[in-house]
Design a protein around this motif. Structure first.
Motif, PDB file in Angstrom:
ATOM      1  N   GLN A  74      -4.343   1.388   5.111  1.00 21.10           N
ATOM      2  CA  GLN A  74      -2.959   1.316   4.639  1.00 21.10           C
ATOM      3  C   GLN A  74      -2.180   0.238   5.380  1.00 21.10           C
ATOM      4  O   GLN A  74      -1.365  -0.468   4.774  1.00 21.10           O
ATOM      5  N   ALA A  75      -2.450   0.078   6.675  1.00 19.28           N
ATOM      6  CA  ALA A  75      -1.730  -0.917   7.472  1.00 19.28           C
ATOM      7  C   ALA A  75      -2.230  -2.333   7.212  1.00 19.28           C
ATOM      8  O   ALA A  75      -1.431  -3.266   7.076  1.00 19.28           O
ATOM      9  N   GLU A 115      -9.108  10.108   8.696  1.00 22.31           N
ATOM     10  CA  GLU A 115      -7.677   9.810   8.647  1.00 22.31           C
ATOM     11  C   GLU A 115      -7.349   8.496   9.354  1.00 22.31           C
ATOM     12  O   GLU A 115      -6.538   7.711   8.851  1.00 22.31           O
ATOM     13  N   ASP A 116      -7.961   8.245  10.500  1.00 23.43           N
ATOM     14  CA  ASP A 116      -7.635   7.007  11.205  1.00 23.43           C
ATOM     15  C   ASP A 116      -8.088   5.780  10.420  1.00 23.43           C
ATOM     16  O   ASP A 116      -7.420   4.744  10.420  1.00 23.43           O
ATOM     17  N   MET A 144      -8.208   5.634   7.132  1.00 26.70           N
ATOM     18  CA  MET A 144      -7.240   5.481   6.040  1.00 26.70           C
ATOM     19  C   MET A 144      -5.944   4.864   6.556  1.00 26.70           C
ATOM     20  O   MET A 144      -5.317   4.052   5.862  1.00 26.70           O
ATOM     21  N   ASP A 145      -5.543   5.230   7.773  1.00 26.40           N
ATOM     22  CA  ASP A 145      -4.358   4.609   8.372  1.00 26.40           C
ATOM     23  C   ASP A 145      -4.562   3.101   8.520  1.00 26.40           C
ATOM     24  O   ASP A 145      -3.648   2.311   8.253  1.00 26.40           O
ATOM     25  N   ILE A 146      -5.769   2.695   8.942  1.00 28.77           N
ATOM     26  CA  ILE A 146      -6.074   1.273   9.103  1.00 28.77           C
ATOM     27  C   ILE A 146      -6.014   0.564   7.752  1.00 28.77           C
ATOM     28  O   ILE A 146      -5.427  -0.525   7.627  1.00 28.77           O
ATOM     29  N   THR A 198       0.818  -1.212   0.000  1.00 27.06           N
ATOM     30  CA  THR A 198       0.000   0.000   0.000  1.00 27.06           C
ATOM     31  C   THR A 198       0.850   1.258   0.000  1.00 27.06           C
ATOM     32  O   THR A 198       2.039   1.237   0.313  1.00 27.06           O
ATOM     33  N   ASP A 199       0.198   2.355  -0.354  1.00 23.18           N
ATOM     34  CA  ASP A 199       0.814   3.679  -0.309  1.00 23.18           C
ATOM     35  C   ASP A 199      -0.325   4.687  -0.214  1.00 23.18           C
ATOM     36  O   ASP A 199      -1.506   4.303  -0.173  1.00 23.18           O
ATOM     37  N   THR A 200       0.002   5.948  -0.183  1.00 24.47           N
ATOM     38  CA  THR A 200      -1.022   6.981  -0.069  1.00 24.47           C
ATOM     39  C   THR A 200      -0.620   8.217  -0.855  1.00 24.47           C
ATOM     40  O   THR A 200       0.578   8.460  -1.065  1.00 24.47           O
ATOM     41  N   ARG A 242      -1.781  11.053   0.334  1.00 20.52           N
ATOM     42  CA  ARG A 242      -1.858  12.087   1.361  1.00 20.52           C
ATOM     43  C   ARG A 242      -0.497  12.753   1.530  1.00 20.52           C
ATOM     44  O   ARG A 242       0.532  12.090   1.389  1.00 20.52           O
ATOM     45  N   VAL A 250      -5.774   6.226  -0.097  1.00 15.70           N
ATOM     46  CA  VAL A 250      -4.875   5.110   0.189  1.00 15.70           C
ATOM     47  C   VAL A 250      -5.079   4.087  -0.920  1.00 15.70           C
ATOM     48  O   VAL A 250      -6.218   3.845  -1.341  1.00 15.70           O
TER      49      VAL A 250
END
Length: 197
Positions: free
Chosen positions: A138-139, A131-132, A134-136, A76-78, A80, A86
């Protein structure tokens, strides 16, 4: 006859397409319900409905000029903070996607248009959500990998409900896909080869 909103994309094949769409919905991206999983070749464009025959003729000619090619997604990447997206990275087949989208948008052709950002082939996992979340996204898909052979692309139309509907598939001219470095053997047989979902 009015206008229609069209897009041109490479569909992510099953079982990956539906699985990734469900994951995208699970991250809270409700728009994914109306967006089949894809690699974009032409972002949404509004055109006169009367242009459809010329557009389809153009896309047929583009497809006839192309040969199948392997594509591989990995990690993955983003985009942002530039844009809230993402995505899964296209680590093989990117240059072929780039050449293909240039032909689709050929200068003077019926789909000639300037892009808002430089072309970057990818598969969206989340767009415009918290945002949180999107963080999930991506991870959780950081180890995702899948590969297949691209044998064509499709024209899509956005309906009144905002759902993208496939209108017509354009198959490449017959020919063997060239093996890229690191391409899984299954990709050349035309079968999706998932690593992790």
């Amino acid at each position: 006859m009015g206008t229609v909103t069209l897009g041109v994309s490479i569909a992510v094949p099953e079982p990956h397409g539906s699985a990734l769409q469900r994951r995208r919905l699970g991250f809270g991206d409700a728009a994914a319900a109306g967006i089949p999983t894809h690699v974009t070749l032409l972002p949404p464009i509004e055109v006169p409905a009367s242009d459809r025959p010329a557009i389809e003729d153009h896309l047929s000619a583009v497809a006839r000029s192309c040969r199948p090619f392997p594509i591989r997604l990995c990690g993955t990447d983003t985009f942002r903070p530039l844009t809230p997206v993402v995505f899964l990275r296209v680590v093989e087949g990117g240059p072929a996607c780039d050449r293909l989208q240039e032909r689709v948008r050929a200068a003077g052709g019926p789909l000639d248009r300037e892009l808002s950002f430089p072309y970057h082939p990818h598969v969206t996992l989340a767009h415009g959500i918290a945002e949180d979340a999107m963080d999930i996204a991506q991870a959780e898909l950081a180890d995702y990998e899948a590969a297949w052979t691209v044998r064509g692309f499709a024209l899509y139309e956005q309906d009144a409900a905002g759902v993208w509907q496939p209108c017509r598939e354009f198959r490449f001219a017959r020919g063997r896909a060239a093996r890229g470095r690191g391409a899984p053997a299954g990709a050349l047989a035309g079968e999706p080869t998932p690593r992790t979902v």
